[in-house]
Design an enzyme around this catalytic site. Structure first.
Site, PDB file in Angstrom:
ATOM      1  CB  THR A   1      -0.767  -0.150   1.312  1.00  0.00           C
ATOM      2  OG1 THR A   1      -1.791  -1.175   0.979  1.00  0.00           O
ATOM      3  CG2 THR A   1      -1.801   1.301   1.344  1.00  0.00           C
TER       4      THR A   1
ATOM      5  CG  ASN B   1      -6.595  -7.617  -5.501  1.00  0.00           C
ATOM      6  OD1 ASN B   1      -6.503  -7.030  -6.238  1.00  0.00           O
ATOM      7  ND2 ASN B   1      -7.484  -7.469  -4.314  1.00  0.00           N
TER       8      ASN B   1
ATOM      9  CD  GLN C   1      -2.725 -10.637  -5.162  1.00  0.00           C
ATOM     10  OE1 GLN C   1      -2.312 -11.906  -5.050  1.00  0.00           O
ATOM     11  NE2 GLN C   1      -2.851 -10.123  -3.779  1.00  0.00           N
TER      12      GLN C   1
ATOM     13  CB  CYS D   1     -12.763  -2.181  -0.244  1.00  0.00           C
ATOM     14  SG  CYS D   1     -13.602  -2.735  -1.400  1.00  0.00           S
TER      15      CYS D   1
HETATM   16  N1  PLP Z   1      -2.030  -4.125  -4.361  1.00  0.00           N
HETATM   17  C1  PLP Z   1      -2.554  -5.404  -4.393  1.00  0.00           C
HETATM   18  C2  PLP Z   1      -2.767  -6.031  -5.976  1.00  0.00           C
HETATM   19  C3  PLP Z   1      -2.814  -6.383  -3.338  1.00  0.00           C
HETATM   20  O1  PLP Z   1      -3.219  -7.575  -3.548  1.00  0.00           O
HETATM   21  C4  PLP Z   1      -2.679  -5.932  -2.132  1.00  0.00           C
HETATM   22  C5  PLP Z   1      -2.883  -6.578  -0.955  1.00  0.00           C
HETATM   23  O2  PLP Z   1      -3.694  -7.539  -0.973  1.00  0.00           O
HETATM   24  C6  PLP Z   1      -1.917  -4.565  -1.765  1.00  0.00           C
HETATM   25  C7  PLP Z   1      -1.594  -3.577  -3.166  1.00  0.00           C
HETATM   26  C8  PLP Z   1      -1.609  -3.749  -0.494  1.00  0.00           C
HETATM   27  O3  PLP Z   1      -0.433  -4.750  -0.051  1.00  0.00           O
HETATM   28  P1  PLP Z   1      -0.060  -4.493   1.488  1.00  0.00           P
HETATM   29  O4  PLP Z   1      -1.007  -5.378   2.095  1.00  0.00           O
HETATM   30  O5  PLP Z   1       1.440  -4.975   1.420  1.00  0.00           O
HETATM   31  O6  PLP Z   1      -0.326  -3.128   1.857  1.00  0.00           O
END
Ligand code: PLP
Length: 370
Positions: free
Chosen positions: A69, A142, A168, A312
């Protein structure tokens, strides 16, 4: 032990990563000019070099941060700060990207949405990206596991910087940052058996994201703050193992995925959302007439751990934005769950799920939709 089917949310830490993590748990500040600082620095440098080799970039392009994130935010906010203007993004992005783009929209960004096919694949994007100032597209979704045309987007982007959310993908499919030609790329250690709380941002030397955090100038000033040396070293160890096993593991998971998909398809009134061109560990489907929450709770009561895959939802069963972007009706989207397989998944896990699933679906359907 429960049968764990939520590897796409987070995957257990690899033993090799745990060993290295413990080995370096006492590492001190890698910015220190004294012996213990230099020692920590050399561990951090080795982790950076290893990750760079595995992901096809230069060590200086590896920025350690705290999550996928954060990597997405640093890239998108930082790149938009440089140029402002129009962003092209797909509606199937993870909230780490989607909400960042929406936040930038509030700050004045114009946003163009990339078209998404009913299979959950970004397509026919050429006219949408014409003349934009920043493009963002995920490597693999994801929820559905659908692989996206990131190479074609990078090739067609011209001068516009491209951010790729590869959270992912890294550790699951080959990733070569230089060959891809993206400007920035986000990854997250806990998706490939590293520790939770360690993100990786790959950032070209130029154009580099402008800082959105300010401090001591670590990580090229893009992510200031004292580094977690042990987590960086454990991440490098996990990625090394994931990449070494990738080909064999991908074949093994693909056959388990096919087996599970066949059984899901044989249950009446199901809609499968995982397309053919996908990651090897995802099975995402709607069991029409059953509430996703009921499915998850019934599965849990029998020792199967799965989720909707929609980050979400946060405990509330709302229809997934990804599925809605693909044109899936709201009621069907609310019946969707994701089984995600990973390196600890065995044939026995999948066979146990296959035995339990038809009855779980029937009981969830009896409970009906809220
Ligand atoms: N982007 C994608 C495609 C994800 O699947 C995720 C987590 O599920 C994230 C970003 C966020 O990653 P993190 O949990 O390390 O903040």
């Amino acid at each position: 032990m429960p049968h764990y089917f939520d590897h796409a949310a987070t995957t257990p830490m690899r033993e090799a990563a745990k060993r290295i993590w413990l080995e370096h748990a006492s590492a001190l500040n890698p910015g220190g000019q004294y012996a213990s600082g230099r020692k920590a620095r050399s561990v951090l440098d080795s982790a950076r070099e290893e990750i760079a080799t595995l992901l096809g970039c230069d060590p200086i392009e590896v920025i350690f941060c705290a999550s996928g994130t954060e990597a997405d935010n640093l890239a998108l906010q930082g790149l938009w700060r440089r140029s402002g203007g129009t962003i092209a993004a797909s509606g199937i992005e993870h909230p780490a990207v989607l909400e960042t783009v929406r936040g930038l929209e509030h700050q004045g960004a114009a946003v163009r949405w990339l078209p998404v096919s009913s299979k959950g694949e970004v397509h026919e994007f050429e006219s949408t990206i014409q003349g934009v100032d920043l493009i963002t597209c995920m490597w693999a979704n994801n929820e559905t596991g659908a692989l996206q045309p990131v190479q074609q987007i990078c090739d067609a982007a011209g001068d516009a910087p491209v951010h790729v959310d590869a959270v992912q993908a890294v550790g699951h499919v080959p990733v070569d940052f230089h060959a891809l030609g993206a400007t920035t790329l986000a990854a997250s250690a806990h998706k490939f058996g590293g520790p939770r709380g360690l993100g990786i941002l790959l950032a070209k030397r130029s154009p580099a994201p402008s800082p959105v955090l300010f401090g001591g100038g670590q990580e090229r000033g893009i992510r200031p703050g004292t580094n977690d040396v042990a987590a960086a070293a454990a991440t490098a160890a996990a990625l090394k193992e994931a990449v070494a096993e990738m080909e064999a593991e991908s074949q093994r998971l693909r056959s388990l995925q096919t087996r599970l998909l066949d059984v899901v398809a044989s249950i009446e009134n199901t809609q499968i959302h995982t397309p053919d061109h996908c990651l090897p560990g995802h099975v995402h489907a709607s069991f029409l007439g059953a509430e996703a929450d009921s499915l998850i709770m019934l599965l849990d009561s029998q020792g199967f751990e799965a989720s909707t895959g929609s980050a979400c939802s946060n405990g509330v069963n709302r229809a997934s934005e990804v599925l809605l972007s693909m044109g899936v009706p709201v009621a069907n989207a609310r019946s969707a769950i994701r089984f995600s397989l990973g390196y600890t998944t065995t044939t026995a896990d999948v066979e146990a799920l296959i035995r339990a699933l038809p009855d779980v679906v029937a009981r969830a359907r009896l409970a009906g939709m809220a």
